[in-house]
Design a protein around this motif. Structure first.
Motif, PDB file in Angstrom:
ATOM      1  N   PHE A 102       0.944  -1.375  -0.121  1.00  0.00           N
ATOM      2  CA  PHE A 102       0.032  -0.086   0.119  1.00  0.00           C
ATOM      3  C   PHE A 102       0.835   1.367  -0.048  1.00  0.00           C
ATOM      4  O   PHE A 102       0.267   2.491   0.042  1.00  0.00           O
ATOM      5  N   SER A 103       2.135   1.289   0.030  1.00  0.00           N
ATOM      6  CA  SER A 103       2.973   2.477  -0.263  1.00  0.00           C
ATOM      7  C   SER A 103       2.801   3.134  -1.577  1.00  0.00           C
ATOM      8  O   SER A 103       3.175   4.317  -1.794  1.00  0.00           O
ATOM      9  N   ASN A 104       2.222   2.489  -2.560  1.00  0.00           N
ATOM     10  CA  ASN A 104       1.946   2.997  -3.898  1.00  0.00           C
ATOM     11  C   ASN A 104       0.737   2.933  -4.371  1.00  0.00           C
ATOM     12  O   ASN A 104       0.210   2.700  -5.541  1.00  0.00           O
ATOM     13  N   VAL A 105      -0.453   2.949  -3.567  1.00  0.00           N
ATOM     14  CA  VAL A 105      -1.807   2.844  -4.024  1.00  0.00           C
ATOM     15  C   VAL A 105      -2.471   4.308  -4.513  1.00  0.00           C
ATOM     16  O   VAL A 105      -3.276   4.132  -5.165  1.00  0.00           O
ATOM     17  N   ILE A 106      -1.553   5.087  -4.170  1.00  0.00           N
ATOM     18  CA  ILE A 106      -2.295   6.404  -4.741  1.00  0.00           C
ATOM     19  C   ILE A 106      -2.013   6.737  -6.227  1.00  0.00           C
ATOM     20  O   ILE A 106      -0.807   5.997  -6.502  1.00  0.00           O
ATOM     21  N   ASN A 107      -2.598   6.904  -7.089  1.00  0.00           N
ATOM     22  CA  ASN A 107      -2.476   7.019  -8.550  1.00  0.00           C
ATOM     23  C   ASN A 107      -1.228   8.164  -8.563  1.00  0.00           C
ATOM     24  O   ASN A 107      -1.172   9.087  -8.038  1.00  0.00           O
ATOM     25  N   ASN A 108      -0.391   7.667  -9.618  1.00  0.00           N
ATOM     26  CA  ASN A 108       0.974   8.687  -9.985  1.00  0.00           C
ATOM     27  C   ASN A 108       0.452   9.805 -10.566  1.00  0.00           C
ATOM     28  O   ASN A 108       1.173  10.810  -9.985  1.00  0.00           O
ATOM     29  N   THR A 109      -0.426   9.867 -11.234  1.00  0.00           N
ATOM     30  CA  THR A 109      -0.649  11.336 -12.085  1.00  0.00           C
ATOM     31  C   THR A 109      -1.117  12.397 -10.941  1.00  0.00           C
ATOM     32  O   THR A 109      -0.846  13.366 -10.900  1.00  0.00           O
ATOM     33  N   PHE A 110      -2.092  11.650 -10.176  1.00  0.00           N
ATOM     34  CA  PHE A 110      -2.650  12.397  -9.120  1.00  0.00           C
ATOM     35  C   PHE A 110      -1.635  12.982  -8.081  1.00  0.00           C
ATOM     36  O   PHE A 110      -1.662  14.151  -7.762  1.00  0.00           O
ATOM     37  N   PHE A 111      -0.929  12.148  -7.723  1.00  0.00           N
ATOM     38  CA  PHE A 111       0.296  12.501  -6.776  1.00  0.00           C
ATOM     39  C   PHE A 111       0.992  13.408  -7.213  1.00  0.00           C
ATOM     40  O   PHE A 111       1.617  14.689  -6.533  1.00  0.00           O
ATOM     41  N   ARG A 136       4.548   7.904   1.462  1.00  0.00           N
ATOM     42  CA  ARG A 136       4.746   7.014   2.270  1.00  0.00           C
ATOM     43  C   ARG A 136       3.269   7.035   2.939  1.00  0.00           C
ATOM     44  O   ARG A 136       2.662   8.190   3.295  1.00  0.00           O
ATOM     45  N   VAL A 137       2.451   6.092   3.221  1.00  0.00           N
ATOM     46  CA  VAL A 137       1.136   6.003   4.085  1.00  0.00           C
ATOM     47  C   VAL A 137       1.378   6.510   5.458  1.00  0.00           C
ATOM     48  O   VAL A 137       2.246   5.988   6.189  1.00  0.00           O
ATOM     49  N   SER A 138       0.762   7.665   5.429  1.00  0.00           N
ATOM     50  CA  SER A 138       0.860   8.270   6.784  1.00  0.00           C
ATOM     51  C   SER A 138      -0.207   7.639   7.881  1.00  0.00           C
ATOM     52  O   SER A 138      -0.158   7.478   9.003  1.00  0.00           O
ATOM     53  N   HIS A 139      -1.679   7.333   7.329  1.00  0.00           N
ATOM     54  CA  HIS A 139      -2.154   6.782   8.071  1.00  0.00           C
ATOM     55  C   HIS A 139      -3.494   6.322   7.048  1.00  0.00           C
ATOM     56  O   HIS A 139      -3.720   6.746   6.078  1.00  0.00           O
ATOM     57  N   GLU A 140      -4.257   5.410   7.791  1.00  0.00           N
ATOM     58  CA  GLU A 140      -5.400   4.935   7.017  1.00  0.00           C
ATOM     59  C   GLU A 140      -6.860   5.160   7.695  1.00  0.00           C
ATOM     60  O   GLU A 140      -6.821   5.216   9.137  1.00  0.00           O
ATOM     61  N   GLN A 141      -7.657   5.460   7.192  1.00  0.00           N
ATOM     62  CA  GLN A 141      -9.283   5.802   7.783  1.00  0.00           C
ATOM     63  C   GLN A 141     -10.251   4.962   7.229  1.00  0.00           C
ATOM     64  O   GLN A 141     -10.351   4.799   5.763  1.00  0.00           O
ATOM     65  N   ARG A 142     -10.996   4.103   8.246  1.00  0.00           N
ATOM     66  CA  ARG A 142     -12.208   3.414   7.590  1.00  0.00           C
ATOM     67  C   ARG A 142     -13.630   4.078   8.107  1.00  0.00           C
ATOM     68  O   ARG A 142     -13.535   4.576   9.175  1.00  0.00           O
ATOM     69  N   ALA A 143     -14.418   3.817   7.255  1.00  0.00           N
ATOM     70  CA  ALA A 143     -15.835   4.318   7.735  1.00  0.00           C
ATOM     71  C   ALA A 143     -17.032   3.288   7.426  1.00  0.00           C
ATOM     72  O   ALA A 143     -16.715   2.707   6.324  1.00  0.00           O
ATOM     73  N   LEU A 144     -18.139   3.410   7.998  1.00  0.00           N
ATOM     74  CA  LEU A 144     -19.115   2.496   7.494  1.00  0.00           C
ATOM     75  C   LEU A 144     -20.324   3.435   7.341  1.00  0.00           C
ATOM     76  O   LEU A 144     -20.686   4.194   8.394  1.00  0.00           O
ATOM     77  N   GLU A 145     -21.500   3.053   6.655  1.00  0.00           N
ATOM     78  CA  GLU A 145     -22.723   3.837   6.347  1.00  0.00           C
ATOM     79  C   GLU A 145     -23.787   2.782   6.106  1.00  0.00           C
ATOM     80  O   GLU A 145     -23.452   2.077   5.434  1.00  0.00           O
ATOM     81  N   VAL A 146     -24.502   2.903   7.055  1.00  0.00           N
ATOM     82  CA  VAL A 146     -25.839   1.796   7.085  1.00  0.00           C
ATOM     83  C   VAL A 146     -26.934   2.600   6.682  1.00  0.00           C
ATOM     84  O   VAL A 146     -27.528   3.393   7.623  1.00  0.00           O
ATOM     85  N   ARG A 147     -27.807   2.050   5.660  1.00  0.00           N
ATOM     86  CA  ARG A 147     -28.976   2.701   5.646  1.00  0.00           C
ATOM     87  C   ARG A 147     -30.116   1.640   5.666  1.00  0.00           C
ATOM     88  O   ARG A 147     -30.078   0.515   4.912  1.00  0.00           O
ATOM     89  N   GLY A 148     -31.311   1.687   6.241  1.00  0.00           N
ATOM     90  CA  GLY A 148     -32.139   0.773   6.716  1.00  0.00           C
ATOM     91  C   GLY A 148     -33.049   0.483   5.134  1.00  0.00           C
ATOM     92  O   GLY A 148     -32.998   1.352   4.315  1.00  0.00           O
ATOM     93  N   ALA A 149     -33.822  -0.675   5.079  1.00  0.00           N
ATOM     94  CA  ALA A 149     -34.370  -0.845   3.681  1.00  0.00           C
ATOM     95  C   ALA A 149     -35.445   0.056   3.653  1.00  0.00           C
ATOM     96  O   ALA A 149     -35.553   0.429   2.107  1.00  0.00           O
ATOM     97  N   LYS A 150     -35.937   0.875   4.313  1.00  0.00           N
ATOM     98  CA  LYS A 150     -36.849   1.816   4.007  1.00  0.00           C
ATOM     99  C   LYS A 150     -36.671   3.171   4.523  1.00  0.00           C
ATOM    100  O   LYS A 150     -37.433   4.046   4.837  1.00  0.00           O
ATOM    101  N   SER A 151     -35.562   3.437   5.137  1.00  0.00           N
ATOM    102  CA  SER A 151     -35.027   4.633   5.554  1.00  0.00           C
ATOM    103  C   SER A 151     -34.390   5.413   4.704  1.00  0.00           C
ATOM    104  O   SER A 151     -33.761   5.016   3.594  1.00  0.00           O
TER     105      SER A 151
END
Length: 672
Positions: A73-82, A116-131
């Motif tokens: 994961f040291s090179n997961v960022i797109n080179n052009t964008f970097f 170099r990866v400084s840190h990683e962040q995870r997030a979760l979003e849950v939406r109910g069936a009728k919400s």
């Protein structure tokens, strides 16, 4: 479960914001029988990137060393964008669960200026069936997140649903491994039965522990019987006591009447005797008043006087406990920042992992340092004082306000009564020794007789009073014991009944698991055999197929019943065998999962390719995502996919700009 959408933001070869719509509507799946999503591209265009991105979004670093993570994961960022100054990239995956909820899982990486990866962040979003509104959560505890994900796709089951087609043979090669057995157990639903049995055995152990401490109904009944008997005894004693009290009052009345009659005679005899009688009457009145005052005082304060020392000790103990409680609150408040800090610190991943004992030592040592550095010693809780009372603030205030009565007033009243009684007795002697003009011997004898009978009745009254006091004390003890034992919600008989029921359930489930295991194994063997014969060009290749219930291993035999070594088969044949096993496990599974397959047809000839598409992929799952290269494509393949695929994407790699664009037009890619 169905995958809905995969989104890249400057991730690896995918420049900018790019989305892949993976959702297949229910009517398309059921009526048109189109269950395949196609993504095609040349080698290096990013097919494997899609497969690995889905795996990492779901399962993160599981099964991956920290050094491997940093390398990958040291090179997961797109080179052009970097090069343009970008310092972050992300991948998100939306999916629909079997109960209609929509989950969106996102992973975002941040980089420094040397990529170099400084840190990683995870997030979760849950939406109910009728919400209309979704619930958002930032993932700080990865273990909680992993358990959440395992509810829909168990980690060990992932190799059967998301895999590289050219490496699928590893499933057969690893068939005797512990991980493979665990994965098959989870796929086929057997793991849930094991967990249920584990919980039931824990419940049985808990019931057995309760049985060891339980009180039988017989014991409670015996205590209640004793309590009923003592209540009857108290009733009898109170009746007798009241009877003797009535006799005492009657004799006292008769004695007073006899004395009045005698004194009336004496009052006519001489002036001296009249004076003595008047004095006797006055003292007698004072004596009655003194007794009444004493009785009133004792009724109001007797318990207070008797329990004087105990009340004083209780007040002192409650005051100490209150101070200890106050200090404990101060200490907890002082240590709250430290505990929050330690909880956040120790929730982080530590390599190598610390043991529970080491974690406890760190917390204990840290607490001592915190107390010393922050001067929390003023709130130290004395260890020698234990809180043994649990009372409300109102009860505490009431006990502290109780006025402790001294027995001095009662002693003074008793001394006064004794003094008046002595004076009265002295006057009685003086009256008798005074010169008599009349004969009062009969009256004196009557008074003596009544006084003697009064003494006998008082003796009986005192004995009854002692017995009654003892009986009341015994009644209080029995009531306390009954209250304490009745506080145990479950009796011995109830616990024994529950224990027997749980034991029966455990035996029934064990038998059920044995039978279901056999049934599932036979089902897997039959489905494996059917699919293997459909996929193989040589229809009579195998004389017998076995699937071991205990080891979950496959054994193949030729037409002479000689065992065939699976490892000696060609790569293409092993791919067919593994595909047949995945088919059988999927059909025996309690899970409804999508399939994501990278380069599934690369090692196969045209015959096996057509069979794999005709008989396998279009029936394998409600959603099959196939990533393919140009070398896999034939005209027959194109015709089959046009009929069975719902969407087709082309991964178009730009050689000059060094990034991939996701476009519609898979079949244009094929013709090109």
């Amino acid at each position: 479960m169905l995958l809905k959408k995969l989104v890249f933001d400057n991730y690896k070869t995918y420049y900018g914001h790019q989305e892949i719509d993976l959702y297949i509507p229910e009517d398309v799946r059921n009526e048109k029988k189109q269950n395949i999503i196609l993504l095609g591209g040349l080698n290096g265009a990013g097919k494997t990137t899609i497969l690995k991105a889905i795996l990492y979004i779901l399962f993160g670093k599981r099964g991956m060393a920290e050094s491997e993570y940093k390398r990958l994961f040291s090179n997961v960022i797109n080179n052009t964008f970097f090069d343009e100054g970008g310092r972050e990239c992300s991948v998100s995956l939306s999916l629909e669960t079997d109960i209609g909820e929509e989950w969106t899982l996102k992973v975002k990486w941040y980089f420094d200026k040397v990529k170099r990866v400084s840190h990683e962040q995870r997030a979760l979003e849950v939406r109910g069936a009728k919400s209309k509104h979704a619930k958002h959560a930032r993932i700080d505890n990865i273990e909680v997140y992993n358990k959440f994900i395992d509810r829909i796709i168990p980690y060990n089951a992932a190799p059967f649903f998301i895999f590289d087609g050219e490496e699928i043979k590893d499933i057969v090669l690893r068939q005797n491994s512990h991980e493979m057995k665990e994965a098959i157990h989870k796929i086929t639903g057997m793991e849930s039965y094991k967990l249920l049995l584990k919980d039931l055995r824990a419940l049985k152990s808990s019931l057995e522990n309760k049985l060891a401490r339980s009180v039988s109904q017989i014991k409670l009944t015996n205590i209640q019987t004793e309590l009923n008997d003592i209540n009857e005894t108290i009733t009898t004693l109170e009746t007798r006591r009241n009877k003797y009290l009535a006799e005492i009052r009657n004799y006292e009345k008769l004695i007073n009447e006899a004395k009045t009659e005698r004194n009336n005679k004496l009052s006519h005899n001489s002036k001296s005797r009249e004076a003595i009688i008047k004095q006797q009457t006055r003292i007698d009145t004072e004596l009655k008043l003194a007794k009444d005052d004493l009785n009133t005082f004792l009724k109001q304060n007797m318990i207070n006087i008797i329990l004087r020392n105990k009340i004083s000790n209780l007040k002192r103990q409650l005051k100490l406990e209150n101070e200890v409680s106050h200090k404990r609150i101060l200490q907890d408040v002082s240590l709250t920042p430290y505990r929050k800090f330690m909880d956040q610190l120790l929730s982080k991943s530590i390599t190598p992992p610390l043991t529970n004992e080491q974690l406890l030592q760190i917390k204990k040592l840290g607490e001592e340092v915190w107390i010393k550095e922050n001067d929390v010693r003023h709130a130290a809780v004395p260890s020698e004082i234990k809180e043994i009372h649990d009372i409300t603030t109102n009860d505490y205030s009431y006990i502290q306000s109780i006025i402790i009565k001294d027995k001095k007033q009662a002693t003074q009243s008793i001394n006064k009564i004794e003094k008046l009684q002595q004076e009265l007795n002295s006057l009685e002697v003086e009256i008798r020794n005074a010169p008599e003009a009349v004969n009062i011997e009969e009256e004196n004898n009557k008074i003596d007789l009544l006084t003697s009978k009064l003494g006998e009745v008082k003796l009986k009254f005192n004995n009854i009073t002692k017995k009654l006091s003892k009986a009341n004390e015994e009644k209080a003890n029995l009531n306390n014991k009954l209250t304490r034992l009745s506080g145990q919600n479950e009796s011995l008989e109830e616990l024994q009944t529950r224990n027997v029921q749980v034991e029966r359930i455990i035996k029934a489930i064990e038998q059920y698991v044995t039978e279901v295991t056999t049934m599932k194994a036979n089902f897997i063997k039959d489905e494996f055999s059917k699919m293997l014969k459909k996929l193989f060009r040589k229809q009579e290749e195998f004389g017998k197929i076995e699937f071991d219930i205990h080891t979950y291993a496959i054994r193949l035999y030729n037409d002479r019943m000689q065992e065939i070594s699976i490892q000696d088969r060609s790569a293409g044949e092993m791919q067919m065998i593994s595909s047949a096993l995945i088919w059988a496990l999927t059909k025996a599974s309690d899970l409804s999962l999508p399939m994501v397959i990278d380069t599934p047809l690369g090692r196969l000839d045209s015959y096996h390719r057509n069979h794999l598409i005709n008989h396998y992929y279009k029936e394998l799952s409600e959603q099959v995502i196939i990533l393919s290269t140009d070398t896999e494509i034939t005209q027959d393949y194109v015709n089959l996919m046009k009929n069975n695929s719902y969407k087709q994407y082309m991964l178009d790699y730009n050689e000059s700009k060094k990034y991939t664009i996701i476009r519609d037009g898979y079949f244009k890619f094929v013709r090109g």
